[in-house]
Enzyme design. Structure first.
Site, mmCIF file in Angstrom:
data_model
loop_
_atom_site.group_PDB
_atom_site.id
_atom_site.type_symbol
_atom_site.label_atom_id
_atom_site.label_comp_id
_atom_site.label_asym_id
_atom_site.label_seq_id
_atom_site.Cartn_x
_atom_site.Cartn_y
_atom_site.Cartn_z
ATOM 1 N NE ARG A 11 28.849 22.851 2.012
ATOM 2 C CZ ARG A 11 28.501 22.451 0.785
ATOM 3 N NH1 ARG A 11 27.510 23.044 0.149
ATOM 4 N NH2 ARG A 11 29.141 21.479 0.191
ATOM 5 C CB CYS A 12 28.079 16.960 5.547
ATOM 6 S SG CYS A 12 26.646 15.934 5.140
ATOM 7 N N PRO A 13 28.940 18.414 8.436
ATOM 8 C CG PRO A 13 29.938 18.172 10.541
ATOM 9 C CD PRO A 13 30.014 18.964 9.262
#
Lengths: 72, 355
Positions: A11-13
Site C-alpha cells: 500500500r502507498c507510500p
C-alpha cells in the site's frame, strides 16, 4: 528485459518509497519497470514524478516504466 | 493539553446552554394545541426567521432536516424529471456522486490541479437538466466560481436547475444569484450535529420526492432543541475570515519549507480555515498518530485512514499526492502560538517518519 520491481500487495507510500530507493543507485537515463496494484499508486506515481522530475510512463495493467532524470 | 485541528469542534458555549435548556423546556410538539405547543411554535418561527435572515433566503424557503445527508437526496431528487440529465463534478462528495449517478444520465465535470471545476462540458446542457454544484470543498476548502459556472450552465439550459451543496460553505460565502435548492449543515457555523437546513428557492419547480402524508415539503422529524441551538450558534457566529486567512497563510508558509509536499488549492480562493497537505514518502495514518502523541488532532484524507481504503477522490481528481495527507481545520479559538507549535510538531514528525 528491463529490471522489474514488484510492489504488488503493497500500500502507498511503500511502492513510491521502493521507487525512490531504486532510483538512487541508478545512472541518469536508466529505467526499470514498477508493478503496483494499490489504487493510489497511479495518482501518487504521477505526483512523485512531478515533484522529483523523474519520468514515469504507465504501461497498463498496473505497470509503470520509471526513468531516472536528474533535474538541471 | 490537546489542540483540536479536526473538522469538528465542541458546541459553542451559548448554543450548549440553549440546547440543555431547550431539552427541558422545548419538548412540546409545535403542531399540537397545548400552551407548551404554542410556545414551541413561536420558538420555531423565531428560529426560522433568524436563520433565513443570516442565510439570505426567505423564511418560507427553508426546511429543517433531522438527517443532513438525507437532505442531499431531497434537494437533488425533488428537481429531477424523467428526461433530465445531471452534471456534477469529480470533487463532489461521494454521497452526492452516488445520488447523481443513480437512475439518471450523469455527466462528470473534471477539475483543474487547483480544484476548480472545468466548465466546458456544461455546453452540452439543455432542457431541464440538473447541475449539482458544490460551493466549496470540505476536504480542501477550494471555493468554486459559482456565478460563472451557473451562468454557463443556464446559458445552455435556461430551464436548468441548480442544486447547491453548501454543507462546507455555511455562511462563509453568500448564495449565488441563481439556484433552486441548497443544503446547509448547522455544524458549519458551530451548531450541533444532526441538523441540516434545506433551502428551496421560491418559484423553483422542486417537488417532494417521497409519498406525501401531508402538505409538508420535508419530513419535519428534526429536533426542536437542536434547531434552537443551531439558531443561537448562527447568531453568535462571527466572520473571522481575516484572522483565519492570516493564520492559514502562516501555517502554509511554514509547511512549504518542508521538501516534497503538496498543499491543496490557493488559499485566496479557498475557505480560509481549511488546509490540506500531503507529504511524499509518509503514511497518513502514522503522521496522524505521531501528531496526536505530540498533542495535536488532525484529519487525514489518505487511503489508510478511510473505511474503504480508497485514496481521497478529491486529491486524486486534482492530481495531488494522496498518501501522507493531513487536513488542518482552524477554529475560532485557534491562536498564532497554536499554529507555531503545530508547525514544529509537523516538521519533527515528517522528518522522523521519512528516516
Amino acid at each position: 528485459m528491463k529490471e522489474t520491481i514488484d510492489c504488488r500487495g503493497m500500500r502507498c507510500p511503500l511502492p513510491i518509497i521502493a521507487c525512490a530507493k531504486k532510483i538512487i543507485e541508478m545512472q541518469d537515463g536508466a529505467s526499470f519497470i514498477l508493478l503496483a496494484d494499490d489504487p493510489a499508486a497511479a495518482v501518487d506515481l504521477q505526483a512523485w514524478s512531478r515533484m522529483t522530475g523523474h519520468h514515469c510512463a504507465p504501461q497498463g495493467d498496473g505497470a509503470w516504466m520509471i526513468e531516472k532524470r536528474i533535474k538541471d | 493539553m490537546v489542540r483540536n485541528f479536526l473538522s469538528e469542534s465542541p458546541l459553542a458555549a451559548s448554543a450548549r446552554d440553549v440546547l440543555l435548556d431547550a431539552f427541558d423546556q422545548g419538548w412540546h410538539d409545535p403542531l399540537k394545541l397545548s400552551q407548551g405547543a404554542s410556545k414551541a411554535r413561536t420558538l420555531y418561527q423565531e428560529c426560522l426567521e433568524s436563520i433565513s435572515a443570516r442565510l439570505g433566503t426567505r423564511p418560507d424557503e427553508l426546511e429543517f432536516i433531522g438527517e443532513p445527508s438525507f437532505g442531499h437526496f431531497l434537494a437533488i431528487q425533488g428537481l429531477r424529471t424523467p428526461n433530465s440529465r445531471i452534471f456534477y463534478s469529480s470533487v463532489d462528495k461521494k454521497e452526492v456522486q452516488a445520488l447523481t449517478r443513480a437512475g439518471a444520465h450523469a455527466i462528470q465535470l473534471p477539475v483543474t490541479s487547483e480544484g476548480f471545476v472545468i466548465d466546458k462540458k456544461l455546453d452540452q446542457a439543455s432542457g431541464e437538466d440538473l447541475f449539482a454544484l458544490q460551493g466549496a470543498n470540505g476536504e480542501t476548502g477550494v471555493v468554486q466560481n459559482l456565478e460563472s459556472l451557473s451562468e454557463r450552465f443556464l446559458s445552455h439550459a435556461p430551464h436548468g436547475r441548480i442544486i447547491l451543496d453548501f454543507i462546507a460553505v455555511g455562511i462563509h460565502i453568500p448564495l449565488p444569484s441563481r439556484w433552486d435548492s441548497a443544503l446547509f449543515d448547522s455544524r458549519s457555523w458551530g451548531g450541533p450535529q444532526g441538523l441540516g437546513v434545506m433551502a428551496i428557492k421560491d418559484g423553483s419547480p422542486w417537488r417532494y420526492p417521497l409519498p406525501h402524508v401531508n402538505s409538508f415539503r420535508a419530513p419535519h422529524s428534526f429536533s426542536l432543541p437542536l434547531l434552537l441551538a443551531s439558531a443561537v450558534a448562527l447568531d453568535a457566529w462571527e466572520n473571522q475570515e481575516e484572522k483565519f486567512r492570516s493564520l492559514s497563510r502562516r501555517l502554509r508558509g511554514g509547511i512549504s519549507s518542508i521538501s516534497h509536499c503538496d498543499i491543496a488549492g490557493d488559499l485566496d480562493r479557498s475557505l480560509p480555515h481549511i488546509n490540506s497537505v500531503s507529504f511524499l514518502y509518509v503514511e497518513g495514518e502514522e503522521l496522524l498518530r505521531t501528531l496526536e502523541k505530540r498533542g495535536f488532532l488532525v484529519d487525514s484524507g489518505s487511503a489508510c485512514t478511510a473505511e474503504d481504503l480508497q485514496p481521497s477522490h478529491v486529491l486524486a481528481a486534482m492530481g495531488l499526492l494522496t498518501h501522507g495527507n493531513i487536513r488542518i481545520t482552524l477554529h475560532p479559538g485557534t491562536t498564532e502560538d497554536d499554529i507555531d507549535e503545530l508547525l514544529a510538531a509537523i516538521h519533527l514528525s515528517v522528518a522522523e517518519l521519512r528516516e
